[in-house]
Design a protein around this motif. Structure first.
Motif, mmCIF file in Angstrom:
data_model
loop_
_atom_site.group_PDB
_atom_site.id
_atom_site.type_symbol
_atom_site.label_atom_id
_atom_site.label_comp_id
_atom_site.label_asym_id
_atom_site.label_seq_id
_atom_site.Cartn_x
_atom_site.Cartn_y
_atom_site.Cartn_z
ATOM 1 N N CYS B 96 30.365 -12.893 16.329
ATOM 2 C CA CYS B 96 30.398 -11.584 16.320
ATOM 3 C C CYS B 96 31.635 -10.686 17.208
ATOM 4 O O CYS B 96 31.112 -10.496 18.549
ATOM 5 C CB CYS B 96 29.370 -10.458 15.467
ATOM 6 S SG CYS B 96 29.697 -8.493 15.177
ATOM 7 N N CYS B 99 29.884 -7.359 17.750
ATOM 8 C CA CYS B 99 28.173 -6.732 18.975
ATOM 9 C C CYS B 99 28.344 -8.424 19.663
ATOM 10 O O CYS B 99 27.312 -8.621 20.519
ATOM 11 C CB CYS B 99 27.274 -7.479 17.923
ATOM 12 S SG CYS B 99 26.873 -8.458 16.783
ATOM 13 N N CYS B 136 29.656 -9.477 11.629
ATOM 14 C CA CYS B 136 28.136 -10.771 11.472
ATOM 15 C C CYS B 136 27.790 -9.324 10.537
ATOM 16 O O CYS B 136 28.868 -7.762 10.059
ATOM 17 C CB CYS B 136 27.130 -10.072 12.206
ATOM 18 S SG CYS B 136 26.713 -8.729 13.385
ATOM 19 N N CYS B 139 27.278 -5.940 11.566
ATOM 20 C CA CYS B 139 28.540 -4.997 11.661
ATOM 21 C C CYS B 139 29.779 -4.536 10.286
ATOM 22 O O CYS B 139 30.368 -3.774 11.036
ATOM 23 C CB CYS B 139 28.708 -5.558 13.123
ATOM 24 S SG CYS B 139 28.207 -5.603 14.803
#
Ligand SMILES: [Mn+2]
Ligand SMILES: [Mn+2]
Ligand SMILES: [Zn+2]
Ligand SMILES: [Zn+2]
Lengths: 144, 144
Positions: B96, B99, B136, B139
């Motif tokens: 991701c 994050c 992801c 997020c």
DNA sequence: CACATTGTTGCAAACAGTCGCAATAACCTA
DNA sequence: TAGGTTATTGCGACTGTTTGCAACAATGTG
């Protein structure tokens, strides 16, 4: 293709940014050098015309123009970034690690994979301009 | 897992290479730091024990150990190489970009793509340890 | 035109990664 | 154990890339 500086300038201003002589030169360089150019190639080219144009300005402009979606970047599997004008359909590449030849893939060649990742992992893969290394047919016949 | 220095040393010697104190330290560092370590993390770690151990030695050892298939490397889509011990099945990653979370993909998740490229383009994609960027689920809920 | 605001650039320093080369350390053989 | 061979390391220089900061340039307002 060629790039339309007026349209690009308008787009930038609309978003609160500016078209500068440096950015014009850099866009010209990308256009004239043709597909997939390295930052260093751009530096060489623009400094041939304007030697004072700083290396850092080129790197910053390339990043900026990617964010504005005026150019795209792809990461070659040897870890180098290369840039080209953003035009038409998104595409991807198969790059031969032996001879360097680069085959262009239509976006559709990866859309199945994209859907699978979204369905199985709830993950949206960034699918602008991906490059894969590998061996082309010619270069496989030389070795195993 | 842990690494078996004796087995690795034997494998190296069999191929005409040597196990050195530097390479041992570097392998220990990779092992202790856990998955996906950057060269710089390895440099920090080994120099905490042996300050004289040179940065260039670390970079050379990492490349060497990849060639010997004792460790594997993956190129994160931000352009950084990361390393880990080679063990068990080959795998890939969804990382991701917001994050940093990293999901592991079984090799099979990409084998369909591999076959397609071979059939349609006569191109064999290198399929050890590939990483894709994306977003992801968590997020994605923050933005659009 | 003067002025404030803010995006952009050039500069210089820091950082990451690579490479040639001479010194070193490991290995082999006598 | 001594000596020759070669893999490996450390060093230093260099290239590519990023970053903070002060100077600059474009824009907008009065
Ligand atoms: Mn392309
Ligand atoms: Mn991994
Ligand atoms: Zn090829
Ligand atoms: Zn995330």
């Amino acid at each position: 293709m060629s790039h339309d500086l007026d349209a690009i300038a308008a787009q930038l201003r609309r978003n609160g940014f500016r078209m500068t002589p440096q950015r014009q030169l850099i866009l010209d360089a990308i256009c004239e050098l043709g597909g997939h150019v390295t930052p260093e190639e751009v530096v060489q080219r623009v400094q041939a015309i304007t030697p004072a144009l700083n290396r850092a300005t080129v790197y910053r402009a390339l990043n900026f123009l990617v964010e504005q979606r005026i150019i795209t970047v792809t990461l070659l599997p040897d870890g180098k970034f290369v840039y080209e004008l953003a035009e038409g359909e998104p595409h991807h590449h198969l790059v031969c690690r032996a001879c360097g030849a680069s085959v262009q893939l239509p976006h559709a060649a990866l859309s199945e994979f994209y859907r699978l990742m979204e369905k199985q992992y709830d993950f949206r893969v960034d699918m602008t301009h991906i490059s894969f290394f590998g061996l082309c047919k010619n270069c496989r016949e030389g070795s195993a």
